[in-house]
Write a protein that holds these residues in place. Structure first.
Motif, PDB file in Angstrom:
ATOM      1  N   HIS A   1       0.832  -1.208   0.000  1.00 48.24           N
ATOM      2  CA  HIS A   1       0.000   0.000   0.000  1.00 48.24           C
ATOM      3  C   HIS A   1       0.866   1.257   0.000  1.00 48.24           C
ATOM      4  O   HIS A   1       0.565   2.226  -0.695  1.00 48.24           O
ATOM      5  CB  HIS A   1      -0.914  -0.025   1.224  1.00 48.24           C
ATOM      6  N   PHE A   2       1.960   1.218   0.767  1.00 46.01           N
ATOM      7  CA  PHE A   2       2.722   2.446   1.035  1.00 46.01           C
ATOM      8  C   PHE A   2       4.150   2.370   0.507  1.00 46.01           C
ATOM      9  O   PHE A   2       4.743   1.287   0.410  1.00 46.01           O
ATOM     10  CB  PHE A   2       2.768   2.726   2.541  1.00 46.01           C
ATOM     11  N   ASP A   3       4.701   3.557   0.232  1.00 41.49           N
ATOM     12  CA  ASP A   3       6.113   3.714  -0.109  1.00 41.49           C
ATOM     13  C   ASP A   3       6.938   3.170   1.060  1.00 41.49           C
ATOM     14  O   ASP A   3       6.772   3.600   2.208  1.00 41.49           O
ATOM     15  CB  ASP A   3       6.405   5.203  -0.329  1.00 41.49           C
ATOM     16  N   PRO A   4       7.834   2.197   0.820  1.00 38.84           N
ATOM     17  CA  PRO A   4       8.590   1.593   1.932  1.00 38.84           C
ATOM     18  C   PRO A   4       9.344   2.602   2.784  1.00 38.84           C
ATOM     19  O   PRO A   4       9.369   2.496   4.021  1.00 38.84           O
ATOM     20  CB  PRO A   4       9.560   0.637   1.216  1.00 38.84           C
ATOM     21  N   ASP A   5       9.974   3.598   2.160  1.00 40.70           N
ATOM     22  CA  ASP A   5      10.757   4.569   2.928  1.00 40.70           C
ATOM     23  C   ASP A   5       9.860   5.464   3.782  1.00 40.70           C
ATOM     24  O   ASP A   5      10.274   5.927   4.855  1.00 40.70           O
ATOM     25  CB  ASP A   5      11.609   5.419   1.990  1.00 40.70           C
ATOM     26  N   ILE A   6       8.662   5.716   3.311  1.00 38.13           N
ATOM     27  CA  ILE A   6       7.734   6.525   4.115  1.00 38.13           C
ATOM     28  C   ILE A   6       7.259   5.726   5.317  1.00 38.13           C
ATOM     29  O   ILE A   6       7.114   6.273   6.431  1.00 38.13           O
ATOM     30  CB  ILE A   6       6.558   7.013   3.246  1.00 38.13           C
ATOM     31  N   VAL A   7       7.041   4.430   5.149  1.00 40.44           N
ATOM     32  CA  VAL A   7       6.677   3.584   6.292  1.00 40.44           C
ATOM     33  C   VAL A   7       7.818   3.560   7.308  1.00 40.44           C
ATOM     34  O   VAL A   7       7.588   3.666   8.524  1.00 40.44           O
ATOM     35  CB  VAL A   7       6.349   2.151   5.829  1.00 40.44           C
ATOM     36  N   ASP A   8       9.050   3.434   6.825  1.00 43.69           N
ATOM     37  CA  ASP A   8      10.199   3.422   7.748  1.00 43.69           C
ATOM     38  C   ASP A   8      10.269   4.727   8.537  1.00 43.69           C
ATOM     39  O   ASP A   8      10.541   4.721   9.753  1.00 43.69           O
ATOM     40  CB  ASP A   8      11.492   3.212   6.968  1.00 43.69           C
ATOM     41  N   ALA A   9      10.026   5.855   7.853  1.00 43.45           N
ATOM     42  CA  ALA A   9      10.033   7.143   8.548  1.00 43.45           C
ATOM     43  C   ALA A   9       8.927   7.189   9.591  1.00 43.45           C
ATOM     44  O   ALA A   9       9.124   7.676  10.719  1.00 43.45           O
ATOM     45  CB  ALA A   9       9.869   8.277   7.538  1.00 43.45           C
ATOM     46  N   PHE A  10       7.756   6.671   9.242  1.00 41.15           N
ATOM     47  CA  PHE A  10       6.635   6.626  10.189  1.00 41.15           C
ATOM     48  C   PHE A  10       7.007   5.845  11.443  1.00 41.15           C
ATOM     49  O   PHE A  10       6.752   6.297  12.577  1.00 41.15           O
ATOM     50  CB  PHE A  10       5.421   6.002   9.497  1.00 41.15           C
ATOM     51  N   LEU A  11       7.616   4.684  11.258  1.00 41.82           N
ATOM     52  CA  LEU A  11       7.979   3.866  12.415  1.00 41.82           C
ATOM     53  C   LEU A  11       9.035   4.544  13.280  1.00 41.82           C
ATOM     54  O   LEU A  11       9.036   4.392  14.508  1.00 41.82           O
ATOM     55  CB  LEU A  11       8.490   2.501  11.934  1.00 41.82           C
ATOM     56  N   GLU A  12       9.912   5.312  12.642  1.00 48.11           N
ATOM     57  CA  GLU A  12      10.957   6.008  13.396  1.00 48.11           C
ATOM     58  C   GLU A  12      10.413   7.164  14.223  1.00 48.11           C
ATOM     59  O   GLU A  12      11.003   7.537  15.240  1.00 48.11           O
ATOM     60  CB  GLU A  12      12.026   6.516  12.425  1.00 48.11           C
ATOM     61  N   ILE A  13       9.311   7.754  13.789  1.00 53.80           N
ATOM     62  CA  ILE A  13       8.770   8.929  14.506  1.00 53.80           C
ATOM     63  C   ILE A  13       7.374   8.629  15.056  1.00 53.80           C
ATOM     64  O   ILE A  13       6.544   9.526  15.185  1.00 53.80           O
ATOM     65  CB  ILE A  13       8.716  10.171  13.587  1.00 53.80           C
ATOM     66  N   LEU A  14       7.140   7.382  15.395  1.00 58.48           N
ATOM     67  CA  LEU A  14       5.822   7.000  15.910  1.00 58.48           C
ATOM     68  C   LEU A  14       5.435   7.843  17.120  1.00 58.48           C
ATOM     69  O   LEU A  14       4.260   8.190  17.307  1.00 58.48           O
ATOM     70  CB  LEU A  14       5.824   5.515  16.265  1.00 58.48           C
ATOM     71  N   GLY A  15       6.426   8.199  17.926  1.00 55.12           N
ATOM     72  CA  GLY A  15       6.128   9.033  19.093  1.00 55.12           C
ATOM     73  C   GLY A  15       5.523  10.370  18.708  1.00 55.12           C
ATOM     74  O   GLY A  15       4.635  10.890  19.392  1.00 55.12           O
ATOM     75  N   GLU A  16       6.008  10.965  17.591  1.00 54.42           N
ATOM     76  CA  GLU A  16       5.435  12.228  17.127  1.00 54.42           C
ATOM     77  C   GLU A  16       3.984  12.041  16.701  1.00 54.42           C
ATOM     78  O   GLU A  16       3.137  12.899  16.957  1.00 54.42           O
ATOM     79  CB  GLU A  16       6.258  12.779  15.958  1.00 54.42           C
ATOM     80  N   PHE A  17       3.684  10.922  16.047  1.00 55.71           N
ATOM     81  CA  PHE A  17       2.308  10.650  15.645  1.00 55.71           C
ATOM     82  C   PHE A  17       1.415  10.522  16.877  1.00 55.71           C
ATOM     83  O   PHE A  17       0.285  11.036  16.895  1.00 55.71           O
ATOM     84  CB  PHE A  17       2.252   9.370  14.804  1.00 55.71           C
ATOM     85  N   GLN A  18       1.901   9.843  17.894  1.00 53.48           N
ATOM     86  CA  GLN A  18       1.112   9.705  19.134  1.00 53.48           C
ATOM     87  C   GLN A  18       0.856  11.076  19.765  1.00 53.48           C
ATOM     88  O   GLN A  18      -0.242  11.338  20.275  1.00 53.48           O
ATOM     89  CB  GLN A  18       1.841   8.797  20.119  1.00 53.48           C
ATOM     90  N   ALA A  19       1.871  11.940  19.742  1.00 54.08           N
ATOM     91  CA  ALA A  19       1.694  13.284  20.309  1.00 54.08           C
ATOM     92  C   ALA A  19       0.667  14.080  19.509  1.00 54.08           C
ATOM     93  O   ALA A  19      -0.120  14.847  20.080  1.00 54.08           O
ATOM     94  CB  ALA A  19       3.042  14.016  20.332  1.00 54.08           C
ATOM     95  N   ILE A  20       0.667  13.906  18.192  1.00 53.48           N
ATOM     96  CA  ILE A  20      -0.320  14.602  17.352  1.00 53.48           C
ATOM     97  C   ILE A  20      -1.721  14.093  17.654  1.00 53.48           C
ATOM     98  O   ILE A  20      -2.684  14.872  17.740  1.00 53.48           O
ATOM     99  CB  ILE A  20       0.033  14.409  15.867  1.00 53.48           C
ATOM    100  N   VAL A  21      -1.863  12.786  17.828  1.00 51.43           N
ATOM    101  CA  VAL A  21      -3.166  12.206  18.189  1.00 51.43           C
ATOM    102  C   VAL A  21      -3.683  12.831  19.480  1.00 51.43           C
ATOM    103  O   VAL A  21      -4.857  13.229  19.582  1.00 51.43           O
ATOM    104  CB  VAL A  21      -3.064  10.675  18.341  1.00 51.43           C
ATOM    105  N   ALA A  22      -2.803  12.939  20.460  1.00 54.26           N
ATOM    106  CA  ALA A  22      -3.220  13.516  21.752  1.00 54.26           C
ATOM    107  C   ALA A  22      -3.536  14.994  21.629  1.00 54.26           C
ATOM    108  O   ALA A  22      -4.473  15.482  22.266  1.00 54.26           O
ATOM    109  CB  ALA A  22      -2.098  13.301  22.781  1.00 54.26           C
ATOM    110  N   ARG A  23      -2.779  15.717  20.809  1.00 54.68           N
ATOM    111  CA  ARG A  23      -2.983  17.157  20.682  1.00 54.68           C
ATOM    112  C   ARG A  23      -4.323  17.489  20.016  1.00 54.68           C
ATOM    113  O   ARG A  23      -4.979  18.438  20.388  1.00 54.68           O
ATOM    114  CB  ARG A  23      -1.837  17.765  19.874  1.00 54.68           C
ATOM    115  N   TYR A  24      -4.702  16.679  19.029  1.00 53.23           N
ATOM    116  CA  TYR A  24      -5.923  16.969  18.265  1.00 53.23           C
ATOM    117  C   TYR A  24      -6.974  15.893  18.474  1.00 53.23           C
ATOM    118  O   TYR A  24      -7.682  15.500  17.552  1.00 53.23           O
ATOM    119  CB  TYR A  24      -5.587  17.083  16.785  1.00 53.23           C
TER     120      TYR A  24
END
Length: 386
Positions: A358-381
């Motif tokens: 489904h996804f560009d492999p390098d974009i998935v790798d970046a997502f996994l590396e910054i999962l903490g930022e995604f969690q913070a965004i979920v909490a913020r909004y």
């Protein structure tokens, strides 16, 4: 020789003239000539002249001798021009060196005029008055230019703000019609921005994710589902799962959004911009092309199984590949009218399983590396109904 005028009390206001000469008699003659009209300061050496020029009241004009011991007038002028605080003070050489070559050299160094000794009072006063008037005009123009530049900058900020608010309002209307909250827009935009920051130094993305391009992608991200305005309410608002036939209709929102933006670019703005925009300058609507790519491509899949065009790999525009992951992650982790939110671990597993499919492999790798930022965004909004 003191660094203040030795003459009668100067005028309470008006231009200040600095007279520089190593001969006391010359300072007296020129000072008495100028004193009725200007505030006069004097210096009997080049070094002292530089100190006076940097102190208050700063001179509006300097009358500078050339032949002085230790530091001659040429060296003084060079030092004045090298200092941001004194570089704009006009300097008139007043000297006994009356050769044409001397005058040419002085003017070439940056002096505004050249007066030979012995000075003729009427000539010197006329030259001083002329150059003070010119300085006043230059200062006024500089102030006006500064004011106009500030006004242009303010207007530009206002226009950008109006544009951003208008676009966000348009995107919000789409989300409201889809029973979504505006936080979906904030979250997906923040996810995309976080991914770009992570990928901006990656060899594959370095050229495509410069500062300006990141701005355009982030600005365009909220318009990803603009095509949903063309989907019938019976399908868009259906509380349960869609039938295969209904899902085919729902899938058309990507094409509808891309075509609407493309029509706006070409039919509404294209001709006007072609006439107004200087050749080679970036279009102010460049972000709309990025929005078209996102709206039309965020449901394409890396392996070519997505829609509406079945694009694969790098044929899918990068902004759309970024939004694809951001949109799926948000759909998985949020409550929708047809589903409950999945746990974070499940959402991460789905994204990881989609790597290279489904996804560009390098974009998935970046997502996994910054999962903490995604969690913070979920909490913020976080949605109220989450």
């Amino acid at each position: 020789m003191p660094e203040t005028t030795p003459f009668a009390a100067p005028p309470p206001s008006g231009p200040t003239i600095l007279v520089v000469d190593d001969t006391r008699e010359n300072l007296t003659v020129i000072g008495e000539l100028l004193q009725p009209f200007y505030r006069v300061r004097v210096a009997n050496s080049g070094l002292r002249a530089l100190r006076v020029a940097q102190s208050e009241p700063r001179p509006d004009l300097i009358l500078l001798d050339v032949m002085m011991p230790e530091m001659d007038g040429y060296a003084v002028l060079q030092a004045l021009r090298a200092d941001p605080g004194t570089r704009d003070i006009p300097v008139i050489f007043v000297t006994a060196m009356d050769g044409d070559a001397d005058e040419e050299h002085g003017l070439a160094m940056g002096a505004v005029d050249y007066v030979t000794k012995p000075v003729r009072p009427a000539i010197l006063l006329a030259r001083v008055r002329t150059h003070l008037e010119l300085k006043e005009a230059r200062d006024w123009l500089k102030d006006q230019n500064g004011y106009l530049e500030a006004q242009v900058a303010r207007r530009t900020r206002e226009n950008e703000l109006i544009k951003d608010v208008s676009l966000h309002a348009l995107a919000m209307l789409t989300e409201k019609r889809d029973n979504e909250t505006g936080n979906h827009l904030y979250r997906t935009q923040a996810y995309v921005a976080a991914l770009m920051r992570r990928l901006e130094r990656h060899p594959r993305f370095r050229e495509a994710l410069g500062f300006r391009q990141q701005q355009l992608i982030a600005k365009a991200a909220p318009l990803h589902d603009i095509g949903k305005v063309g989907i019938p309410d019976a399908i868009l608002l259906k509380p349960g799962r869609l039938t295969p036939e209904e899902f085919e209709v729902m899938k058309t929102h990507a094409r509808i959004g891309a075509e609407a933006i493309e029509e706006a670019i070409h039919k509404v703005a294209g001709e006007a911009l072609a006439e107004l925009l200087p050749q080679g300058e970036e279009s102010p609507l460049a972000f709309l092309e990025v929005a078209r790519q996102i709206a039309g491509g965020h449901h394409e899949k890396w392996d070519g199984s997505g829609y509406p065009l079945g694009l694969a790999g790098d044929a899918i525009p990068l902004p759309a590949r970024l939004m694809a992951l951001a949109d799926v992650f948000d759909a998985l982790t949020c409550r929708r009218h047809y589903k409950e939110p999945f746990p974070l671990e499940t959402a991460v597993d789905v994204i990881r399983a989609g790597r290279g499919q489904h996804f560009d492999p390098d974009i998935v790798d970046a997502f996994l590396e910054i999962l903490g930022e995604f969690q913070a965004i979920v909490a913020r909004y976080e949605d109220d109904s989450r």
